[in-house]
Design a protein around this motif. Sequence first.
Motif, PDB file in Angstrom:
ATOM      1  N   ARG A 182       0.830  -1.203   0.000  1.00  0.00           N
ATOM      2  CA  ARG A 182       0.000   0.000   0.000  1.00  0.00           C
ATOM      3  C   ARG A 182       0.872   1.264   0.000  1.00  0.00           C
ATOM      4  O   ARG A 182       0.576   2.238  -0.697  1.00  0.00           O
ATOM      5  N   GLU A 183       1.960   1.210   0.785  1.00  0.00           N
ATOM      6  CA  GLU A 183       2.875   2.347   0.820  1.00  0.00           C
ATOM      7  C   GLU A 183       3.565   2.527  -0.529  1.00  0.00           C
ATOM      8  O   GLU A 183       3.743   3.654  -1.007  1.00  0.00           O
ATOM      9  N   TYR A 184       3.946   1.426  -1.136  1.00  0.00           N
ATOM     10  CA  TYR A 184       4.583   1.475  -2.463  1.00  0.00           C
ATOM     11  C   TYR A 184       3.643   2.109  -3.487  1.00  0.00           C
ATOM     12  O   TYR A 184       4.050   3.001  -4.249  1.00  0.00           O
ATOM     13  N   TYR A 185       2.390   1.663  -3.500  1.00  0.00           N
ATOM     14  CA  TYR A 185       1.439   2.179  -4.486  1.00  0.00           C
ATOM     15  C   TYR A 185       1.135   3.652  -4.227  1.00  0.00           C
ATOM     16  O   TYR A 185       1.021   4.453  -5.172  1.00  0.00           O
ATOM     17  N   ARG A 186       1.035   4.022  -2.958  1.00  0.00           N
ATOM     18  CA  ARG A 186       0.772   5.426  -2.620  1.00  0.00           C
ATOM     19  C   ARG A 186       1.928   6.313  -3.079  1.00  0.00           C
ATOM     20  O   ARG A 186       1.707   7.401  -3.627  1.00  0.00           O
ATOM     21  N   GLY A 187       3.151   5.845  -2.868  1.00  0.00           N
ATOM     22  CA  GLY A 187       4.309   6.619  -3.302  1.00  0.00           C
ATOM     23  C   GLY A 187       4.423   6.694  -4.812  1.00  0.00           C
ATOM     24  O   GLY A 187       4.942   7.670  -5.356  1.00  0.00           O
ATOM     25  N   LEU A 188       3.926   5.653  -5.488  1.00  0.00           N
ATOM     26  CA  LEU A 188       4.018   5.599  -6.945  1.00  0.00           C
ATOM     27  C   LEU A 188       2.976   6.472  -7.623  1.00  0.00           C
ATOM     28  O   LEU A 188       3.251   7.129  -8.638  1.00  0.00           O
ATOM     29  N   THR A 189       1.753   6.485  -7.061  1.00  0.00           N
ATOM     30  CA  THR A 189       0.640   7.149  -7.742  1.00  0.00           C
ATOM     31  C   THR A 189      -0.032   8.248  -6.930  1.00  0.00           C
ATOM     32  O   THR A 189      -0.784   9.048  -7.500  1.00  0.00           O
ATOM     33  N   GLY A 190       0.201   8.250  -5.619  1.00  0.00           N
ATOM     34  CA  GLY A 190      -0.504   9.208  -4.773  1.00  0.00           C
ATOM     35  C   GLY A 190      -1.897   8.734  -4.408  1.00  0.00           C
ATOM     36  O   GLY A 190      -2.617   9.418  -3.675  1.00  0.00           O
ATOM     37  N   SER A 191      -2.285   7.559  -4.897  1.00  0.00           N
ATOM     38  CA  SER A 191      -3.607   6.997  -4.618  1.00  0.00           C
ATOM     39  C   SER A 191      -3.498   5.860  -3.602  1.00  0.00           C
ATOM     40  O   SER A 191      -2.406   5.429  -3.244  1.00  0.00           O
ATOM     41  N   LYS A 192      -4.668   5.376  -3.176  1.00  0.00           N
ATOM     42  CA  LYS A 192      -4.707   4.328  -2.167  1.00  0.00           C
ATOM     43  C   LYS A 192      -5.014   2.960  -2.779  1.00  0.00           C
ATOM     44  O   LYS A 192      -5.809   2.848  -3.704  1.00  0.00           O
ATOM     45  N   LEU A 193      -4.354   1.932  -2.246  1.00  0.00           N
ATOM     46  CA  LEU A 193      -4.674   0.543  -2.568  1.00  0.00           C
ATOM     47  C   LEU A 193      -5.427  -0.024  -1.378  1.00  0.00           C
ATOM     48  O   LEU A 193      -4.971   0.099  -0.234  1.00  0.00           O
ATOM     49  N   ARG A 194      -6.582  -0.602  -1.622  1.00  0.00           N
ATOM     50  CA  ARG A 194      -7.388  -1.134  -0.529  1.00  0.00           C
ATOM     51  C   ARG A 194      -6.626  -2.188   0.263  1.00  0.00           C
ATOM     52  O   ARG A 194      -5.884  -2.991  -0.304  1.00  0.00           O
ATOM     53  N   SER A 195      -6.860  -2.184   1.563  1.00  0.00           N
ATOM     54  CA  SER A 195      -6.201  -3.158   2.437  1.00  0.00           C
ATOM     55  C   SER A 195      -6.553  -4.581   2.032  1.00  0.00           C
ATOM     56  O   SER A 195      -5.686  -5.462   1.987  1.00  0.00           O
ATOM     57  N   GLY A 196      -7.816  -4.816   1.718  1.00  0.00           N
ATOM     58  CA  GLY A 196      -8.249  -6.162   1.324  1.00  0.00           C
ATOM     59  C   GLY A 196      -7.545  -6.635   0.067  1.00  0.00           C
ATOM     60  O   GLY A 196      -7.128  -7.801  -0.023  1.00  0.00           O
ATOM     61  N   HIS A 197      -7.414  -5.737  -0.898  1.00  0.00           N
ATOM     62  CA  HIS A 197      -6.704  -6.083  -2.128  1.00  0.00           C
ATOM     63  C   HIS A 197      -5.242  -6.414  -1.839  1.00  0.00           C
ATOM     64  O   HIS A 197      -4.693  -7.388  -2.367  1.00  0.00           O
ATOM     65  N   ALA A 198      -4.603  -5.602  -1.011  1.00  0.00           N
ATOM     66  CA  ALA A 198      -3.196  -5.822  -0.684  1.00  0.00           C
ATOM     67  C   ALA A 198      -3.003  -7.173   0.004  1.00  0.00           C
ATOM     68  O   ALA A 198      -2.055  -7.906  -0.304  1.00  0.00           O
ATOM     69  N   HIS A 199      -3.900  -7.519   0.916  1.00  0.00           N
ATOM     70  CA  HIS A 199      -3.796  -8.803   1.618  1.00  0.00           C
ATOM     71  C   HIS A 199      -3.959  -9.972   0.643  1.00  0.00           C
ATOM     72  O   HIS A 199      -3.262 -11.001   0.774  1.00  0.00           O
ATOM     73  N   GLU A 200      -4.848  -9.848  -0.311  1.00  0.00           N
ATOM     74  CA  GLU A 200      -5.054 -10.919  -1.295  1.00  0.00           C
ATOM     75  C   GLU A 200      -3.820 -11.069  -2.193  1.00  0.00           C
ATOM     76  O   GLU A 200      -3.429 -12.193  -2.533  1.00  0.00           O
ATOM     77  N   LEU A 201      -3.219  -9.967  -2.555  1.00  0.00           N
ATOM     78  CA  LEU A 201      -2.028 -10.021  -3.414  1.00  0.00           C
ATOM     79  C   LEU A 201      -0.834 -10.607  -2.663  1.00  0.00           C
ATOM     80  O   LEU A 201      -0.029 -11.345  -3.239  1.00  0.00           O
ATOM     81  N   VAL A 202      -0.729 -10.310  -1.383  1.00  0.00           N
ATOM     82  CA  VAL A 202       0.332 -10.902  -0.569  1.00  0.00           C
ATOM     83  C   VAL A 202       0.139 -12.417  -0.475  1.00  0.00           C
ATOM     84  O   VAL A 202       1.102 -13.187  -0.599  1.00  0.00           O
ATOM     85  N   ALA A 203      -1.112 -12.837  -0.274  1.00  0.00           N
ATOM     86  CA  ALA A 203      -1.395 -14.276  -0.215  1.00  0.00           C
ATOM     87  C   ALA A 203      -1.008 -14.951  -1.524  1.00  0.00           C
ATOM     88  O   ALA A 203      -0.442 -16.057  -1.524  1.00  0.00           O
ATOM     89  N   ALA A 204      -1.290 -14.297  -2.641  1.00  0.00           N
ATOM     90  CA  ALA A 204      -0.932 -14.852  -3.949  1.00  0.00           C
ATOM     91  C   ALA A 204       0.576 -14.971  -4.091  1.00  0.00           C
ATOM     92  O   ALA A 204       1.086 -15.959  -4.637  1.00  0.00           O
ATOM     93  N   TYR A 205       1.303 -13.981  -3.622  1.00  0.00           N
ATOM     94  CA  TYR A 205       2.768 -14.023  -3.647  1.00  0.00           C
ATOM     95  C   TYR A 205       3.274 -15.281  -2.951  1.00  0.00           C
ATOM     96  O   TYR A 205       4.217 -15.935  -3.404  1.00  0.00           O
ATOM     97  N   PHE A 206       2.652 -15.620  -1.815  1.00  0.00           N
ATOM     98  CA  PHE A 206       3.064 -16.791  -1.046  1.00  0.00           C
ATOM     99  C   PHE A 206       2.479 -18.104  -1.578  1.00  0.00           C
ATOM    100  O   PHE A 206       2.679 -19.153  -0.973  1.00  0.00           O
ATOM    101  N   GLY A 207       1.750 -18.031  -2.698  1.00  0.00           N
ATOM    102  CA  GLY A 207       1.277 -19.243  -3.353  1.00  0.00           C
ATOM    103  C   GLY A 207      -0.130 -19.682  -3.000  1.00  0.00           C
ATOM    104  O   GLY A 207      -0.545 -20.782  -3.376  1.00  0.00           O
ATOM    105  N   TYR A 208      -0.882 -18.840  -2.316  1.00  0.00           N
ATOM    106  CA  TYR A 208      -2.240 -19.206  -1.896  1.00  0.00           C
ATOM    107  C   TYR A 208      -3.282 -18.548  -2.790  1.00  0.00           C
ATOM    108  O   TYR A 208      -3.078 -17.444  -3.287  1.00  0.00           O
ATOM    109  N   GLY A 209      -4.422 -19.225  -2.933  1.00  0.00           N
ATOM    110  CA  GLY A 209      -5.481 -18.688  -3.768  1.00  0.00           C
ATOM    111  C   GLY A 209      -6.210 -17.524  -3.140  1.00  0.00           C
ATOM    112  O   GLY A 209      -6.728 -16.651  -3.829  1.00  0.00           O
TER     113      GLY A 209
END
Length: 222
Positions: free
Chosen positions: A12-39
Amino acid sequence: MSIQKECADALREYYRGLTGSKLRSGHAHELVAAYFGYGTAAALQADAVLPISSLEVAEILIPDIAGTDRRRLELNDVPADLPDGRALADVISAHLETAGHFTGGQIWDATYLSDDINGYIQKDPSVIESDLAGEIATTNAFFDELYIDETDVEFHDDSMIVTLTGSLNGEQDQDRAFHGDKIKFTSIMTMRRAAGRIGYFDPEFETEGGVDDSMYYDPELS
């Protein structure tokens, strides 16, 4: 704070610094889970056998870049300018190292996995050569070139198993009779899962091979 939440906050901090906009917490958690190999994030949280809290014992990470890209497309209302799975994986990996959750290990690229496996072996060819000592002893050659020709990867619930085929090439001692200067081998590389679906212990190798006598020339048979 859990590793999952830390990584989500880092995204979320990365996206905010990149665009000035917010990434939803729920979206960020799902993407982290995907990184670790979970659906899903729920699936990550439910893994009590090899949780990501055990990440410090892992020696190799193979982030699920394709899964991160796939999950990004599945989620509703994800910002259109959110970077791709590789960029997101880089952010998470960097945080894991900076925060001390993963230290002193290697991070492999799942897209070019065969290259990273080959690189690991070339740094220490003895992981394969040691099992070929008997075959080496039957020749009169000096071996110093190990080639991996084919890499076949299989993912299992508790491990990643890779079948490697290749050759160990040498140079014949010209002062001694020729008994072969190439050994063809098949090696089974097993990596046991240590944490999550992407954290592994160092590989273990079992190798079998034999001298390639296809180039052998016997003058008595000519």
